[in-house]
Every structure is written in structure tokens, then in C-alpha cells.
Design a protein around this motif. Sequence first.
Motif, mmCIF file in Angstrom:
data_model
loop_
_atom_site.group_PDB
_atom_site.id
_atom_site.type_symbol
_atom_site.label_atom_id
_atom_site.label_comp_id
_atom_site.label_asym_id
_atom_site.label_seq_id
_atom_site.Cartn_x
_atom_site.Cartn_y
_atom_site.Cartn_z
ATOM 1 N N GLU A 250 0.835 -1.204 0.000
ATOM 2 C CA GLU A 250 0.000 0.000 0.000
ATOM 3 C C GLU A 250 0.867 1.251 0.000
ATOM 4 O O GLU A 250 0.605 2.214 -0.732
ATOM 5 N N GLY A 251 1.899 1.233 0.838
ATOM 6 C CA GLY A 251 2.790 2.386 0.910
ATOM 7 C C GLY A 251 3.546 2.601 -0.384
ATOM 8 O O GLY A 251 3.746 3.742 -0.826
ATOM 9 N N LEU A 252 3.972 1.498 -1.010
ATOM 10 C CA LEU A 252 4.709 1.603 -2.266
ATOM 11 C C LEU A 252 3.826 2.194 -3.362
ATOM 12 O O LEU A 252 4.261 3.055 -4.132
ATOM 13 N N ASN A 253 2.593 1.735 -3.418
ATOM 14 C CA ASN A 253 1.671 2.253 -4.432
ATOM 15 C C ASN A 253 1.396 3.738 -4.204
ATOM 16 O O ASN A 253 1.376 4.534 -5.151
ATOM 17 N N PHE A 254 1.212 4.126 -2.949
ATOM 18 C CA PHE A 254 0.960 5.535 -2.632
ATOM 19 C C PHE A 254 2.152 6.395 -3.029
ATOM 20 O O PHE A 254 1.998 7.458 -3.641
ATOM 21 N N ALA A 255 3.359 5.929 -2.682
ATOM 22 C CA ALA A 255 4.570 6.689 -3.003
ATOM 23 C C ALA A 255 4.735 6.844 -4.506
ATOM 24 O O ALA A 255 5.139 7.905 -4.996
ATOM 25 N N LEU B 183 13.656 4.311 -1.262
ATOM 26 C CA LEU B 183 13.324 3.117 -0.495
ATOM 27 C C LEU B 183 14.527 2.181 -0.523
ATOM 28 O O LEU B 183 15.000 1.817 -1.596
ATOM 29 N N ILE B 184 15.013 1.802 0.637
ATOM 30 C CA ILE B 184 16.175 0.920 0.707
ATOM 31 C C ILE B 184 15.777 -0.382 1.384
ATOM 32 O O ILE B 184 15.463 -0.408 2.576
ATOM 33 N N VAL B 185 15.767 -1.460 0.601
ATOM 34 C CA VAL B 185 15.438 -2.770 1.154
ATOM 35 C C VAL B 185 16.731 -3.467 1.556
ATOM 36 O O VAL B 185 17.632 -3.661 0.741
ATOM 37 N N GLU B 186 16.834 -3.793 2.820
ATOM 38 C CA GLU B 186 18.014 -4.466 3.352
ATOM 39 C C GLU B 186 17.810 -5.976 3.214
ATOM 40 O O GLU B 186 17.257 -6.619 4.101
ATOM 41 N N ASN B 187 18.248 -6.500 2.094
ATOM 42 C CA ASN B 187 18.083 -7.925 1.836
ATOM 43 C C ASN B 187 19.206 -8.701 2.515
ATOM 44 O O ASN B 187 20.255 -8.959 1.935
ATOM 45 N N GLY C 172 9.635 -3.236 -7.730
ATOM 46 C CA GLY C 172 9.490 -1.809 -7.971
ATOM 47 C C GLY C 172 8.789 -1.455 -9.263
ATOM 48 O O GLY C 172 7.812 -0.692 -9.263
ATOM 49 N N PRO C 173 9.252 -1.980 -10.414
ATOM 50 C CA PRO C 173 8.642 -1.623 -11.701
ATOM 51 C C PRO C 173 7.149 -1.919 -11.778
ATOM 52 O O PRO C 173 6.422 -1.259 -12.518
ATOM 53 N N GLY C 174 6.683 -2.908 -11.019
ATOM 54 C CA GLY C 174 5.259 -3.216 -11.026
ATOM 55 C C GLY C 174 4.411 -2.055 -10.537
ATOM 56 O O GLY C 174 3.223 -1.960 -10.852
ATOM 57 N N TYR C 175 5.033 -1.169 -9.772
ATOM 58 C CA TYR C 175 4.344 0.017 -9.271
ATOM 59 C C TYR C 175 4.817 1.283 -9.981
ATOM 60 O O TYR C 175 4.435 2.388 -9.599
ATOM 61 N N THR D 234 9.783 8.334 -6.609
ATOM 62 C CA THR D 234 10.393 7.395 -5.670
ATOM 63 C C THR D 234 11.347 6.429 -6.371
ATOM 64 O O THR D 234 11.096 5.981 -7.485
ATOM 65 N N HIS D 235 12.449 6.104 -5.696
ATOM 66 C CA HIS D 235 13.462 5.192 -6.244
ATOM 67 C C HIS D 235 13.758 4.116 -5.203
ATOM 68 O O HIS D 235 13.805 4.397 -4.003
ATOM 69 N N MET D 236 13.953 2.883 -5.670
ATOM 70 C CA MET D 236 14.223 1.769 -4.767
ATOM 71 C C MET D 236 15.640 1.238 -4.966
ATOM 72 O O MET D 236 16.109 1.108 -6.092
ATOM 73 N N ILE D 237 16.307 0.931 -3.842
ATOM 74 C CA ILE D 237 17.640 0.334 -3.879
ATOM 75 C C ILE D 237 17.630 -0.918 -3.008
ATOM 76 O O ILE D 237 17.204 -0.874 -1.855
ATOM 77 N N GLU D 238 18.098 -2.014 -3.568
ATOM 78 C CA GLU D 238 18.217 -3.257 -2.804
ATOM 79 C C GLU D 238 19.672 -3.458 -2.400
ATOM 80 O O GLU D 238 20.562 -3.476 -3.253
#
Length: 210
Positions: A27-32, A41-45, A67-70, A102-106
Motif C-alpha cells: 500500500e505504501g509503495l503504491n501511494f509513493a 526506499l532501501i530494502v536491506e536484503n 518496484g517496476p510493477g508500481y 520514488t526510487h528503490m535500492i536493494e
Amino acid sequence: SFRVCGEDRIGIVFYGDGASSTGAWHEGLNFAAVQRCPMILIVENNQWAFSTPTSKNTRVSSFTEKGPGYGIDAEAVDGTDVLAVFDAVRRAALQVRSGGGTHMIELNYFRRKGHAQHDPQDYVDPAVIRAWEKKDPLDLYRSKLLHNEWASEDELVAIEEETFEECRVAAEAAIAEPYPEGTEAVTGVYTDVPTPHPWTRSSSPDPTLA
């Protein structure tokens, strides 16, 4: 809020790989994405969501696929490489500040300790933990600083000693602090001014008017 206030600032959110399997995350990702929030957004894998391995947490091979899905750009980077992480975050910040949304980094690395102090991490092969000890990001960065002559051994030792001393003083100060009153637990959490909600009745309905 930064954008509404006209501030040239961006937000950075850190979360673990397990969080990406929760509804609130999606939900948060879609809103952003929809609001094009100036955020990284930094996902600590670290390969474990508490005691659940990544293979049982998601079907994707990389969290960047989510990420691209959103409609969010995403990239993966070696989480044990300090300079690689710095460079990725810097690029993301430039993109976000320029209105790219918004940008995501894994960050890919490994959690070498349990999820918390109560977790002995006995579900992980000790050999795997030992192998990752050789990839400690602080040790790797320290070696790189010395190898490239960006810092001397004496300088690094001085930084370590100063840091440990600062932490020691802060810890002792925190331990010496008296415990707060129990009533302070809700300070700033609830309002002390009762306000009726618009969706609730202020009085019982009159049955004669039904």
C-alpha cells in the motif's frame, strides 16, 4: 510534506526483506509511486526475515523486480561495498530531487546475528556465517582505505578510539538517567482534547423518529 512545504529535501526509508511481504508495504509503495513522493526506499536484503529464508519469503529473484510493477525505478547493489552503496544512493538522490519520483535500492548482504538478542540463529548453517564474516563491510572498507592510502592506520585507530569513547559516554549517560513516569508513555501519542468524530453519534438516536 517536504514537497508541500516547498523544501528541497527527500526522505529515505529502510526496511528488511520480510517487510516487502506485508500488505502495508505494498500500500505504501503504491501511494509513493502515485504521488511521486521524493523518497528513496532501501530494502536491506539480509537473506532472512527473522527465521524465514528469502526463498520462502518471495518468488522473485531480486526485490528490485517489485518496484517496476508500481512504476518505481529500482536497482540492486552489493551491500558490503560502502562506496557502491554511497554511489547508488547519490544517483538515486539526484533522480528524486529532479522530480523522478520514488526510487528503490536493494542492498544485498547477510545478517550475521540473530533477529534480536533472544534469537540464537541456530537455523543458519554456521559455515555460512563464517563465510560472510570475511565480507564484513567495515573490514572491507577499512582495507580499501589503507590500500588506496586514503587514510593511515594511525588515523583509523584514532577514529575508532574516539567513536568508542563517544558511545561509552552516551551509554553511561543513558543508564544514569532516571526512569520516566508511566504516564509519560502516552505523551504525544493521544490528544488531551476530546474531539467527536464525524462518523459517530453525539447522542443516542430517538426511536420515535425512526
